[in-house]
Motif scaffolding. Structure first.
Motif, PDB file in Angstrom:
ATOM      1  N   PHE A 102       0.821  -1.208   0.000  1.00 44.57           N
ATOM      2  CA  PHE A 102       0.000   0.000   0.000  1.00 44.57           C
ATOM      3  C   PHE A 102       0.858   1.262   0.000  1.00 44.57           C
ATOM      4  O   PHE A 102       0.465   2.280  -0.563  1.00 44.57           O
ATOM      5  N   PHE A 103       2.046   1.207   0.623  1.00 45.79           N
ATOM      6  CA  PHE A 103       2.874   2.403   0.743  1.00 45.79           C
ATOM      7  C   PHE A 103       3.252   3.019  -0.604  1.00 45.79           C
ATOM      8  O   PHE A 103       3.053   4.216  -0.811  1.00 45.79           O
ATOM      9  N   PRO A 104       3.801   2.248  -1.557  1.00 46.96           N
ATOM     10  CA  PRO A 104       4.107   2.875  -2.856  1.00 46.96           C
ATOM     11  C   PRO A 104       2.858   3.358  -3.577  1.00 46.96           C
ATOM     12  O   PRO A 104       2.886   4.374  -4.277  1.00 46.96           O
ATOM     13  N   PHE A 105       1.748   2.641  -3.399  1.00 45.89           N
ATOM     14  CA  PHE A 105       0.473   3.058  -3.981  1.00 45.89           C
ATOM     15  C   PHE A 105       0.077   4.429  -3.440  1.00 45.89           C
ATOM     16  O   PHE A 105      -0.307   5.336  -4.189  1.00 45.89           O
ATOM     17  N   ALA A 106       0.194   4.591  -2.110  1.00 48.10           N
ATOM     18  CA  ALA A 106      -0.169   5.862  -1.474  1.00 48.10           C
ATOM     19  C   ALA A 106       0.806   6.968  -1.858  1.00 48.10           C
ATOM     20  O   ALA A 106       0.397   8.111  -2.095  1.00 48.10           O
ATOM     21  N   ILE A 107       2.093   6.640  -1.928  1.00 44.73           N
ATOM     22  CA  ILE A 107       3.098   7.652  -2.271  1.00 44.73           C
ATOM     23  C   ILE A 107       2.869   8.186  -3.684  1.00 44.73           C
ATOM     24  O   ILE A 107       2.978   9.385  -3.939  1.00 44.73           O
ATOM     25  N   GLN A 124      -4.484  -9.735 -17.973  1.00 37.83           N
ATOM     26  CA  GLN A 124      -5.189 -10.840 -18.619  1.00 37.83           C
ATOM     27  C   GLN A 124      -4.208 -11.869 -19.186  1.00 37.83           C
ATOM     28  O   GLN A 124      -4.464 -13.078 -19.152  1.00 37.83           O
ATOM     29  N   ALA A 125      -3.061 -11.397 -19.674  1.00 44.35           N
ATOM     30  CA  ALA A 125      -2.055 -12.299 -20.247  1.00 44.35           C
ATOM     31  C   ALA A 125      -1.181 -12.937 -19.165  1.00 44.35           C
ATOM     32  O   ALA A 125      -0.251 -13.690 -19.496  1.00 44.35           O
ATOM     33  N   ASP A 126      -1.464 -12.661 -17.886  1.00 44.12           N
ATOM     34  CA  ASP A 126      -0.708 -13.210 -16.753  1.00 44.12           C
ATOM     35  C   ASP A 126       0.777 -12.854 -16.860  1.00 44.12           C
ATOM     36  O   ASP A 126       1.656 -13.687 -16.598  1.00 44.12           O
ATOM     37  N   MET A 127       1.043 -11.604 -17.249  1.00 39.56           N
ATOM     38  CA  MET A 127       2.421 -11.148 -17.430  1.00 39.56           C
ATOM     39  C   MET A 127       2.877 -10.228 -16.286  1.00 39.56           C
ATOM     40  O   MET A 127       3.963  -9.653 -16.351  1.00 39.56           O
ATOM     41  N   LEU A 128       2.044 -10.085 -15.264  1.00 42.02           N
ATOM     42  CA  LEU A 128       2.380  -9.195 -14.159  1.00 42.02           C
ATOM     43  C   LEU A 128       2.658  -9.993 -12.889  1.00 42.02           C
ATOM     44  O   LEU A 128       2.147 -11.098 -12.703  1.00 42.02           O
ATOM     45  N   THR A 129       3.467  -9.406 -12.028  1.00 37.48           N
ATOM     46  CA  THR A 129       3.664  -9.914 -10.675  1.00 37.48           C
ATOM     47  C   THR A 129       3.011  -8.927  -9.712  1.00 37.48           C
ATOM     48  O   THR A 129       2.526  -7.859 -10.121  1.00 37.48           O
ATOM     49  N   ALA A 130       3.012  -9.253  -8.437  1.00 42.24           N
ATOM     50  CA  ALA A 130       2.444  -8.320  -7.458  1.00 42.24           C
ATOM     51  C   ALA A 130       3.176  -6.982  -7.515  1.00 42.24           C
ATOM     52  O   ALA A 130       2.562  -5.914  -7.402  1.00 42.24           O
ATOM     53  N   THR A 131       4.492  -7.039  -7.725  1.00 41.99           N
ATOM     54  CA  THR A 131       5.283  -5.802  -7.783  1.00 41.99           C
ATOM     55  C   THR A 131       4.970  -4.982  -9.021  1.00 41.99           C
ATOM     56  O   THR A 131       4.737  -3.765  -8.932  1.00 41.99           O
ATOM     57  N   THR A 132       4.964  -5.624 -10.193  1.00 36.91           N
ATOM     58  CA  THR A 132       4.697  -4.862 -11.420  1.00 36.91           C
ATOM     59  C   THR A 132       3.250  -4.384 -11.480  1.00 36.91           C
ATOM     60  O   THR A 132       2.972  -3.313 -12.015  1.00 36.91           O
ATOM     61  N   GLN A 133       2.323  -5.162 -10.908  1.00 40.50           N
ATOM     62  CA  GLN A 133       0.933  -4.704 -10.831  1.00 40.50           C
ATOM     63  C   GLN A 133       0.851  -3.422 -10.008  1.00 40.50           C
ATOM     64  O   GLN A 133       0.178  -2.456 -10.389  1.00 40.50           O
ATOM     65  N   THR A 134       1.562  -3.414  -8.885  1.00 35.29           N
ATOM     66  CA  THR A 134       1.560  -2.234  -8.023  1.00 35.29           C
ATOM     67  C   THR A 134       2.226  -1.047  -8.713  1.00 35.29           C
ATOM     68  O   THR A 134       1.783   0.097  -8.551  1.00 35.29           O
TER      69      THR A 134
END
Length: 485
Positions: free
Chosen positions: A318-323, A364-374
């Motif tokens: 959440f921190f980088p999202f909020a920043i 949709q292509a399952d090309m993201l990780t939790a980090t790249t999604q964030t």
């Protein structure tokens, strides 16, 4: 306008107050306004995060639905508070209301930390929400009326963006106060509820030294008091090293004294006099609120269900999202005054929509990780946060001074109601994490909604940058050719 809200039987008031306020240079006086009034959004973000962590759930034995009700009650309180205190702010003055609403929040939030049961907690949450809802109306009005025209856009946008500073602060405090190795489970969450009131007490003393809006005084038959207030502000500016330019008498405006504006007049202004502006305000508030509530209230579910994170780890994301949300308005706010409102609204709404759409394709292509999604969320909301803040700026400066607080409250409520459906819709789309298709469609929907919001603002919006509020919208009490408008 032949209504009882404008007194036709009195001589017109000739005033240089708006011109004198708008030509002021930036000094410490204006910083005191930013800190004293802008802190409300920090408190709101702080409150949301403290409650969202639901530290009280175990002590009161609550189900997930009952925890959700505490958030709903808070939002309902905001709606009621915006309605009631928005009208009172236009009628009784900005200062009385921004002192009252902050006091209401401080008392209610503190009492929530002492709540002996779930029912009392709900009552406290409702009252605290009402105080914050009233803040949105009274504070935005006061800021726009006290800040010089050439700085108004960036200041308003930056202040509204500080919500995310409060949210990040709330998350950090939750790591400490909800750590059961430090505090017992029935102690930590209660202490967390006192953070806002402790900070707010310091702010309420600062607010006591912020003057009433001279513009509000001017339209309510208190021209001498308005002039004295501006004299005091100018004296403070000069003592702080500011240089004041002479104001030519040709910049004066003539007004009739106003009282309470009837609802029929408000409806006429919004629906007949300025229908395009009403469309812009409603569209901007609805689109940004829908997107924010959709992503903000389900980001943890996405990280858990699709990327396998546990609930405690999601707090770190959440921190980088909020920043990103916090930095966007500070970096981009300047350009709303330089490149213009409509251009920047289109840019911020549009870019956030495009980035979200790209992330939907990759998701949709399952090309993201939790980090790249964030990371994609951070980039999208870097722009969306400035756009969302500009929605509040827009509705606070494109309608007449006499009903400014009420206009803010009405559009705030429209946005809240529209956004209330988003978490439920996107919660269903997230599901159990086995099918990416529904959420992908949801992301495309959110992207399209933001892009549409930007386009509507570009086509029908107002070029309000660096203009006096009275030049953007003539006051209802403006005295023209012998009659009040």
């Amino acid at each position: 306008m032949s209504t009882t809200d404008v007194h036709e039987d009195t001589a017109p008031i000739r005033s240089l107050v708006p011109a004198r306020m708008d030509r002021l240079p930036w000094t410490r006086f204006h910083w005191s306004i930013v800190v004293g009034l802008g802190f409300s959004w920090v408190l709101d973000g702080l409150e949301i995060q403290i409650v969202a962590s639901a530290g009280f759930q175990k002590e009161f034995g609550l189900a997930a639905a009952e925890v959700g009700i505490t958030a709903t009650v808070y939002l309902i309180g905001q709606v009621i508070g915006a309605l009631v205190f928005g009208r009172l702010s236009d009628r009784l003055g900005r200062k009385k209301l921004f002192l009252l609403t902050l006091a209401i929040y401080l008392i209610a939030s503190g009492l929530a930390g002492l709540a002996p049961n779930y029912e009392i907690l709900l009552v406290c949450r409702f009252i605290a929400g009402a105080g914050i809802g009233g803040e949105y109306a009274a504070i935005n009005s006061a800021i726009d009326e006290l800040i010089p025209a050439k700085y108004r856009g960036r200041v308003d946008i930056a202040i509204n963006g500080t919500y995310w500073g409060g949210a990040a602060l709330g998350t950090a405090f939750n790591f400490f106060f909800l750590n059961e190795s430090i505090f017992a489970e029935n102690v930590g969450w209660r202490l967390a509820f006192f953070i806002g009131p402790v900070l707010g007490i310091l702010i309420i003393f600062l607010r006591r030294h912020i003057p009433e809006s001279p513009r509000w005084l001017m339209t309510h038959g208190r021209e001498e008091e308005a002039e004295r207030t501006v004299d005091d502000i100018e004296g403070r500016v000069e003592r702080e090293g500011g240089t004041l330019e002479k104001v030519d008498d040709s910049q004066a405006i003539e007004l009739k004294t106003t009282g309470s504006i009837p609802f029929r007049v408000i409806a006429r202004v919004l629906l007949k006099d300025y229908p395009k502006r009403t469309l812009v305000g409603a569209t901007m508030m609805i689109t940004q609120s829908f997107l924010y509530n959709a992503i903000f209230f389900t980001y943890a579910l996405v990280l858990q269900n699709f990327y396998g994170l546990d609930s405690s780890t999601t707090q770190l994301y959440f921190f980088p999202f909020a920043i990103g949300n916090l930095v966007g308005p500070f970096v981009l706010g300047h350009f709303f005054d330089v490149w213009g409102r409509r251009n920047m609204i289109l840019l911020t709404y549009g870019v956030s929509g495009v980035v979200l759409a790209i992330s939907a394709v990759l998701f949709q292509a399952d090309m993201l990780t939790a980090t790249t999604q964030t990371i994609f969320w951070c980039v999208a909301f870097f722009f969306a946060s400035a756009g969302a803040s500009s929605a509040y700026l827009t509705v606070s400066e494109i309608f007449p001074l006499e009903l400014r607080s009420q206009a803010i409250s009405y559009f705030f409520i429209i946005g809240q109601l529209a956004g209330a459906f988003a978490p439920t819709i996107y919660g269903i789309l997230v599901g159990d994490g086995t099918d990416r298709g529904p959420l992908t469609i949801g992301y495309f929907l959110g992207a399209a909604i933001m892009i549409v919001g930007g386009i509507v603002a570009k086509i029908f919006g107002v070029d309000a940058e660096r203009q006096s509020l009275e030049a953007i919208t003539k006051p209802l009490s403006l005295y023209e050719t012998g009659t009040a408008r």
